[in-house]
Design an enzyme around this catalytic site. Structure first.
Site, PDB file in Angstrom:
ATOM      1  N   GLY A  80       0.823  -1.210   0.000  1.00 46.99           N
ATOM      2  CA  GLY A  80       0.000   0.000   0.000  1.00 46.99           C
ATOM      3  C   GLY A  80       0.848   1.246   0.000  1.00 46.99           C
ATOM      4  O   GLY A  80       2.045   1.194  -0.275  1.00 46.99           O
ATOM      5  N   ASN A  81       0.235   2.372   0.280  1.00 43.29           N
ATOM      6  CA  ASN A  81       0.979   3.636   0.351  1.00 43.29           C
ATOM      7  C   ASN A  81       0.369   4.536   1.422  1.00 43.29           C
ATOM      8  O   ASN A  81      -0.627   4.181   2.043  1.00 43.29           O
ATOM      9  CB  ASN A  81       1.005   4.314  -1.028  1.00 43.29           C
TER      10      ASN A  81
END
Ligand code: CTP
Length: 426
Positions: free
Chosen positions: A228-229
């Protein structure tokens, strides 16, 4: 309508002369159960340094009493024009206000404001004020949808009042639907934007369908792990709020955002880049403006394990990555005539090119109309409420937006969008 003042709000002084001090924000509180949420709004505004004078209606005081408003604001509070008569409070308050926020704006208050009734301190002050007025409605769905209320809202908007759309959700009691007070944080954000830029919310996007992607995609490795980020969705949310306040019909494709829904927006929830691609391509077919504010993963684990990868199964295999689709490029490829497409670029400079040079190259590569370039790293852009950027246009224009709340950047982005919509219509 007279031009509103353009100066920034003054900090509240610590002296005790508050009876005659000059409040800059007036908070009108209508008689609805959501009056209790206006306490939170008052707190948010005073905590950000604004001097706020609450003006509850008589029926608002049946929900939350005078002592609460006085303690939270540090100002004496009255609901009628018969207190401090020599001071002519409705005239003094109206003339000195930089912004009036009415929350909750009940059906009754909207009707009074639309028709110019003036039988208490709040309604009289609404007539003397020449500053922007922000209404945050709260009422039952039937009342919000009634033709009388629709007409009153239309009248207020036509005269330059900013009437937010109510949120959709649980109302008093068991029923739910549109009519819930927008979240206090959301009202406070719009209020702060108006204080800093009183002209930030024209109704120039009325009838315009705006599609915004927000948040960050998550690409699963197994049922509990993902790539993810750091995107929180705040910039996309700010765009949705500002576009809605400017009259747009807003749809948001949100990936993994944990913020309360922006009031008035149609929400489409997704998780991965592939799901975001499908949702955006589908919704873009009916959109006049498309904004890709989401942080989309460029890569995903090529294989998603059906069961959790166990650590006692020995040393794990290296994770093999596969590319995800470039949604923005696909949106540009299938764009409708006249559709304005905006991309975002989070960049860091490197040995060869600085942030802006990367941005210009990306604008050409992606083929969008506008690219909002922000430098990332060191607490900038991700997970915070502020942002700074340069908005690059495919026509060679560039607009620098200094460090400030994400709603400010959203307003400038939408100014550029609006100019292009007018350009393509003319
Ligand atoms: N974007 C997209 N699909 C992707 C990756 C990015 O639609 N798979 C969009 C983003 O939403 C943003 C723009 O493209 O509006 C630029 O994203 P960015 O991550 O800065 O660019 P990339 O194309 O991923 O290029 P790089 O990471 O190499 O800078």
């Amino acid at each position: 309508m007279m031009q509103p003042t353009h100066s920034l709000p003054r900090r509240r002084s610590d002296d005790s002369s508050h009876v005659t001090s000059t409040p800059r924000v007036l908070l009108g509180i209508g008689g609805g159960i959501a009056a209790y949420k206006a306490c939170e709004l008052l707190r948010l505004l005073t905590e950000s340094g604004h001097d706020v004078q609450p003006i509850p209606t008589r029926s608002a005081l049946r929900f939350v009493g005078t002592a609460t408003w006085e303690a939270l604001s540090g100002h004496p509070v009255a609901w009628d024009v018969w207190s401090a008569v020599p001071d002519v409070p409705h005239v003094r308050l109206g003339r000195t206000a930089e912004l009036i926020v009415v929350a909750p704006a009940t059906a009754d208050l909207l009707a009074k404001a639309a028709h110019g009734l003036a039988d208490d301190l709040l309604s009289a002050t609404l007539l003397t004020a020449r500053c922007p007025v922000l209404y945050a409605p709260a009422m039952h769905t039937e009342m919000w949808e009634h033709p009388a209320t629709r007409d009153n809202v239309e009248t207020l908007r036509r005269r330059g009042g900013i009437v937010m759309d109510p949120a959709n959700g649980r109302l008093t009691g068991a029923d739910s639907g549109p009519g819930r007070l927008p979240e206090p944080v959301e009202i406070a954000e719009v209020a702060r934007l108006l204080l800093a830029r009183p002209d930030a919310l024209p109704r120039d996007l009325a009838g315009v369908r705006v599609l915004i992607s927000a948040g960050g995609t998550r690409e699963p490795l197994d049922p509990v792990r993902f790539l993810g980020n750091r995107s929180s969705g705040r910039q996309g949310w700010a765009l949705a709020r500002v576009a809605a306040a400017r009259g747009a019909t807003v749809s948001v494709v949100a990936a993994n955002v944990e913020l309360p829904d922006p009031a008035g927006a149609r929400m489409i929830r997704v998780g991965t880049a592939e799901q975001m691609r499908a949702a955006m391509l589908d919704a873009a077919a009916q959109a006049d403006v498309v904004v890709m504010a989401a942080a989309v993963a460029d890569f995903r684990p090529r294989d998603t394990h059906e069961h959790k990868i166990k650590k006692d199964a020995g040393e794990p295999d290296a994770v093999v990555l596969a590319s995800t689709p470039d949604i923005l490029t696909e949106l540009v490829a299938v764009r409708r005539t006249g559709q304005v497409i905006v991309g975002f670029a989070a960049e860091t400079g490197d040995a060869e090119r600085d942030v802006l040079a990367h941005g210009r190259a990306k604008l050409v590569r992606k083929g969008c109309d506008l690219l909002v370039v922000n430098a990332v790293g060191e607490g900038k852009a991700f997970g915070v409420d502020t942002n700074a950027a340069v908005i690059l246009g495919s026509d060679g224009t560039s607009v620098e937006v200094g460090h400030g709340p994400k709603t400010h950047l959203a307003a400038v982005v939408l100014d550029a969008v609006s100019a292009r919509l007018i350009g393509s219509a003319g």
